[in-house]
Design a protein around this motif. Structure first.
Motif, PDB file in Angstrom:
ATOM      1  N   PRO A 265      21.790 103.272  91.808  1.00  0.00           N
ATOM      2  CA  PRO A 265      21.972 102.984  93.238  1.00  0.00           C
ATOM      3  C   PRO A 265      20.695 103.156  94.038  1.00  0.00           C
ATOM      4  CG  PRO A 265      22.873 105.126  92.679  1.00  0.00           C
ATOM      5  CD  PRO A 265      22.484 104.481  91.390  1.00  0.00           C
ATOM      6  N   GLY A 266      20.661 102.528  95.199  1.00  0.00           N
ATOM      7  CA  GLY A 266      19.454 102.501  95.997  1.00  0.00           C
ATOM      8  C   GLY A 266      18.953 103.860  96.445  1.00  0.00           C
ATOM      9  N   ARG A 267      19.859 104.854  96.599  1.00  0.00           N
ATOM     10  CA  ARG A 267      19.428 106.170  97.092  1.00  0.00           C
ATOM     11  C   ARG A 267      18.699 106.968  96.024  1.00  0.00           C
ATOM     12  NH1 ARG A 267      24.737 107.811  95.516  1.00  0.00           N
ATOM     13  NH2 ARG A 267      25.819 106.733  97.193  1.00  0.00           N
ATOM     14  N   GLY A 268      18.755 106.529  94.765  1.00  0.00           N
ATOM     15  CA  GLY A 268      17.993 107.209  93.723  1.00  0.00           C
ATOM     16  C   GLY A 268      18.763 108.211  92.887  1.00  0.00           C
ATOM     17  N   TYR A 269      20.022 108.457  93.226  1.00  0.00           N
ATOM     18  CA  TYR A 269      20.861 109.342  92.431  1.00  0.00           C
ATOM     19  C   TYR A 269      22.308 108.878  92.609  1.00  0.00           C
ATOM     20  CZ  TYR A 269      22.077 111.518  96.875  1.00  0.00           C
ATOM     21  OH  TYR A 269      22.521 111.740  98.157  1.00  0.00           O
ATOM     22  N   CYS A 270      23.183 109.407  91.746  1.00  0.00           N
ATOM     23  CA  CYS A 270      24.581 108.981  91.770  1.00  0.00           C
ATOM     24  C   CYS A 270      25.501 110.128  92.156  1.00  0.00           C
ATOM     25  CB  CYS A 270      25.012 108.480  90.389  1.00  0.00           C
ATOM     26  SG  CYS A 270      24.037 107.118  89.744  1.00  0.00           S
ATOM     27  N   GLU A 271      26.623 109.741  92.725  1.00  0.00           N
ATOM     28  CA  GLU A 271      27.757 110.641  92.861  1.00  0.00           C
ATOM     29  C   GLU A 271      28.829 110.150  91.894  1.00  0.00           C
ATOM     30  OE1 GLU A 271      26.146 113.186  95.868  1.00  0.00           O
ATOM     31  OE2 GLU A 271      27.777 113.346  94.416  1.00  0.00           O
ATOM     32  N   LEU A 272      29.849 110.964  91.658  1.00  0.00           N
ATOM     33  CA  LEU A 272      30.897 110.597  90.705  1.00  0.00           C
ATOM     34  C   LEU A 272      31.891 109.653  91.387  1.00  0.00           C
ATOM     35  CD1 LEU A 272      31.883 110.988  87.846  1.00  0.00           C
ATOM     36  CD2 LEU A 272      33.101 113.049  88.584  1.00  0.00           C
ATOM     37  N   THR A 273      31.419 108.454  91.630  1.00  0.00           N
ATOM     38  CA  THR A 273      32.221 107.439  92.278  1.00  0.00           C
ATOM     39  C   THR A 273      31.902 106.084  91.660  1.00  0.00           C
ATOM     40  OG1 THR A 273      32.738 106.397  94.388  1.00  0.00           O
ATOM     41  CG2 THR A 273      30.496 107.179  94.105  1.00  0.00           C
ATOM     42  N   GLU A 274      32.922 105.249  91.513  1.00  0.00           N
ATOM     43  CA  GLU A 274      32.738 103.984  90.807  1.00  0.00           C
ATOM     44  C   GLU A 274      31.651 103.111  91.435  1.00  0.00           C
ATOM     45  OE1 GLU A 274      37.364 103.264  89.488  1.00  0.00           O
ATOM     46  OE2 GLU A 274      35.948 101.607  89.407  1.00  0.00           O
ATOM     47  N   SER A 275      31.542 103.167  92.735  1.00  0.00           N
ATOM     48  CA  SER A 275      30.596 102.273  93.414  1.00  0.00           C
ATOM     49  C   SER A 275      29.144 102.572  93.063  1.00  0.00           C
ATOM     50  CB  SER A 275      30.801 102.346  94.928  1.00  0.00           C
ATOM     51  OG  SER A 275      30.597 103.664  95.392  1.00  0.00           O
ATOM     52  N   ASP A 276      28.860 103.759  92.534  1.00  0.00           N
ATOM     53  CA  ASP A 276      27.481 104.103  92.146  1.00  0.00           C
ATOM     54  C   ASP A 276      27.151 103.655  90.728  1.00  0.00           C
ATOM     55  OD1 ASP A 276      26.856 107.270  93.919  1.00  0.00           O
ATOM     56  OD2 ASP A 276      26.855 105.171  94.564  1.00  0.00           O
ATOM     57  N   LEU A 277      28.169 103.215  89.967  1.00  0.00           N
ATOM     58  CA  LEU A 277      27.969 102.836  88.573  1.00  0.00           C
ATOM     59  C   LEU A 277      28.118 101.327  88.445  1.00  0.00           C
ATOM     60  CD1 LEU A 277      27.471 105.348  86.830  1.00  0.00           C
ATOM     61  CD2 LEU A 277      29.095 105.865  88.647  1.00  0.00           C
ATOM     62  N   SER A 278      27.108 100.649  87.976  1.00  0.00           N
ATOM     63  CA  SER A 278      27.092  99.183  87.991  1.00  0.00           C
ATOM     64  C   SER A 278      27.311  98.530  86.636  1.00  0.00           C
ATOM     65  CB  SER A 278      25.759  98.683  88.571  1.00  0.00           C
ATOM     66  OG  SER A 278      24.677  99.217  87.831  1.00  0.00           O
ATOM     67  N   VAL A 279      27.115  99.264  85.548  1.00  0.00           N
ATOM     68  CA  VAL A 279      27.265  98.697  84.213  1.00  0.00           C
ATOM     69  C   VAL A 279      28.296  99.529  83.460  1.00  0.00           C
ATOM     70  CG1 VAL A 279      26.104  98.015  82.083  1.00  0.00           C
ATOM     71  CG2 VAL A 279      24.854  97.966  84.257  1.00  0.00           C
ATOM     72  N   TRP A 280      29.318  98.873  82.924  1.00  0.00           N
ATOM     73  CA  TRP A 280      30.459  99.561  82.321  1.00  0.00           C
ATOM     74  C   TRP A 280      30.677  99.126  80.880  1.00  0.00           C
ATOM     75  CZ3 TRP A 280      33.649 103.064  85.002  1.00  0.00           C
ATOM     76  CH2 TRP A 280      33.335 103.225  86.352  1.00  0.00           C
ATOM     77  N   GLY A 281      31.123 100.081  80.064  1.00  0.00           N
ATOM     78  CA  GLY A 281      31.512  99.757  78.716  1.00  0.00           C
ATOM     79  C   GLY A 281      32.941  99.243  78.666  1.00  0.00           C
ATOM     80  N   GLN A 282      33.385  98.903  77.469  1.00  0.00           N
ATOM     81  CA  GLN A 282      34.725  98.355  77.276  1.00  0.00           C
ATOM     82  C   GLN A 282      35.789  99.445  77.191  1.00  0.00           C
ATOM     83  OE1 GLN A 282      35.603  94.972  77.247  1.00  0.00           O
ATOM     84  NE2 GLN A 282      33.551  94.916  78.102  1.00  0.00           N
ATOM     85  N   GLY A 283      35.363 100.655  76.962  1.00  0.00           N
ATOM     86  CA  GLY A 283      36.313 101.757  76.906  1.00  0.00           C
ATOM     87  C   GLY A 283      36.706 102.125  75.490  1.00  0.00           C
ATOM     88  N   THR A 284      37.081 103.380  75.319  1.00  0.00           N
ATOM     89  CA  THR A 284      37.564 103.876  74.043  1.00  0.00           C
ATOM     90  C   THR A 284      38.810 104.730  74.295  1.00  0.00           C
ATOM     91  OG1 THR A 284      36.930 105.056  72.015  1.00  0.00           O
ATOM     92  CG2 THR A 284      36.043 105.924  74.069  1.00  0.00           C
ATOM     93  N   GLN A 285      39.831 104.528  73.462  1.00  0.00           N
ATOM     94  CA  GLN A 285      41.114 105.189  73.687  1.00  0.00           C
ATOM     95  C   GLN A 285      41.082 106.628  73.181  1.00  0.00           C
ATOM     96  OE1 GLN A 285      44.119 103.921  75.117  1.00  0.00           O
ATOM     97  NE2 GLN A 285      44.766 106.072  74.968  1.00  0.00           N
ATOM     98  N   VAL A 286      41.573 107.538  74.006  1.00  0.00           N
ATOM     99  CA  VAL A 286      41.784 108.930  73.610  1.00  0.00           C
ATOM    100  C   VAL A 286      43.259 109.230  73.799  1.00  0.00           C
ATOM    101  CG1 VAL A 286      41.321 111.335  74.186  1.00  0.00           C
ATOM    102  CG2 VAL A 286      39.450 109.672  74.172  1.00  0.00           C
ATOM    103  N   THR A 287      43.912 109.657  72.740  1.00  0.00           N
ATOM    104  CA  THR A 287      45.331 109.966  72.786  1.00  0.00           C
ATOM    105  C   THR A 287      45.555 111.397  72.324  1.00  0.00           C
ATOM    106  OG1 THR A 287      45.902 107.661  72.326  1.00  0.00           O
ATOM    107  CG2 THR A 287      47.628 109.310  72.004  1.00  0.00           C
ATOM    108  N   VAL A 288      46.224 112.179  73.154  1.00  0.00           N
ATOM    109  CA  VAL A 288      46.501 113.574  72.837  1.00  0.00           C
ATOM    110  C   VAL A 288      48.012 113.743  72.775  1.00  0.00           C
ATOM    111  CG1 VAL A 288      46.088 115.971  73.443  1.00  0.00           C
ATOM    112  CG2 VAL A 288      44.418 114.218  74.096  1.00  0.00           C
ATOM    113  N   SER A 289      48.510 114.159  71.634  1.00  0.00           N
ATOM    114  CA  SER A 289      49.945 114.308  71.457  1.00  0.00           C
ATOM    115  C   SER A 289      50.344 115.779  71.537  1.00  0.00           C
ATOM    116  CB  SER A 289      50.373 113.725  70.125  1.00  0.00           C
ATOM    117  OG  SER A 289      49.676 114.337  69.070  1.00  0.00           O
ATOM    118  N   SER A 290      51.552 115.995  72.035  1.00  0.00           N
ATOM    119  CA  SER A 290      52.031 117.376  72.197  1.00  0.00           C
ATOM    120  C   SER A 290      52.771 117.854  70.963  1.00  0.00           C
ATOM    121  CB  SER A 290      52.955 117.460  73.422  1.00  0.00           C
ATOM    122  OG  SER A 290      54.032 116.555  73.278  1.00  0.00           O
TER     123      SER A 290
END
Length: 124
Positions: free
Chosen positions: A99-124
Motif C-alpha cells: 500500500p501507498g503508506r508503506g506498511y499494512c494493517e490486517l485488512t483486506e484492502s491493504d493486500l493486493s495479491v492473493w493465493g488460491q487458498g488451502t483448506q484446514v479442517t479441524v475435527s472434534s
C-alpha cells in the motif's frame, strides 16, 4: 504477481499444522504478507500479519496458539498453528501487499495479491 500456499490438511482438535506461502513479483518486494481465512457461511477475516519492518499482528482468537514467521524481503511466509480448534476450520489464504503508506494493517484492502487458498479442517 503470484502467491501460492501449501500445508493445509485435516487434524483433530488440539492438533497442529504449518502453512507455507511463497509470493512472486516483478516490481520489487512487498511491504507485508498476511494470512486470512474464510469459514463456510462467514466473511473472510484477517488472522495474522507481518510487515517488512517486523511488525506483527494477530486476530484475538488465535493469539497464543498461532505464530506467523517469514522473510518479507524474500516473499516467504509461514503460519504455525497449534492447539487447533474446530472453529479454526476454514480456507486459509496468503496475501501480499504494497500500500501507498508503506506498511499494512490486517485488512483486506491493504493486500493486493492473493493465493488460491488451502483448506484446514479441524475435527472434534
Amino acid at each position: 504477481a503470484q502467491v501460492v500456499e501449501s500445508g493445509g490438511g485435516s487434524v483433530q482438535d488440539g492438533g497442529s499444522l504449518r502453512l507455507s506461502c511463497a509470493a512472486s513479483t516483478s516490481t520489487g518486494s512487498y511491504y507485508c504478507m498476511a494470512w486470512f481465512r474464510q469459514a463456510p457461511g462467514k466473511e473472510r477475516e484477517g488472522v495474522a500479519l507481518m510487515n517488512r519492518g517486523g511488525y506483527i499482528r494477530y486476530v484475538d482468537s488465535v493469539k497464543g496458539r498461532f505464530r506467523i514467521s517469514g522473510d518479507i524481503a524474500r516473499n516467504t511466509l509461514y503460519l504455525q498453528m497449534n492447539n487447533l480448534k474446530p472453529e479454526d476450520t476454514a480456507v486459509y489464504y496468503c496475501a501480499a501487499g504494497r500500500p501507498g503508506r508503506g506498511y499494512c494493517e490486517l485488512t483486506e484492502s491493504d493486500l493486493s495479491v492473493w493465493g488460491q487458498g488451502t483448506q484446514v479442517t479441524v475435527s472434534s
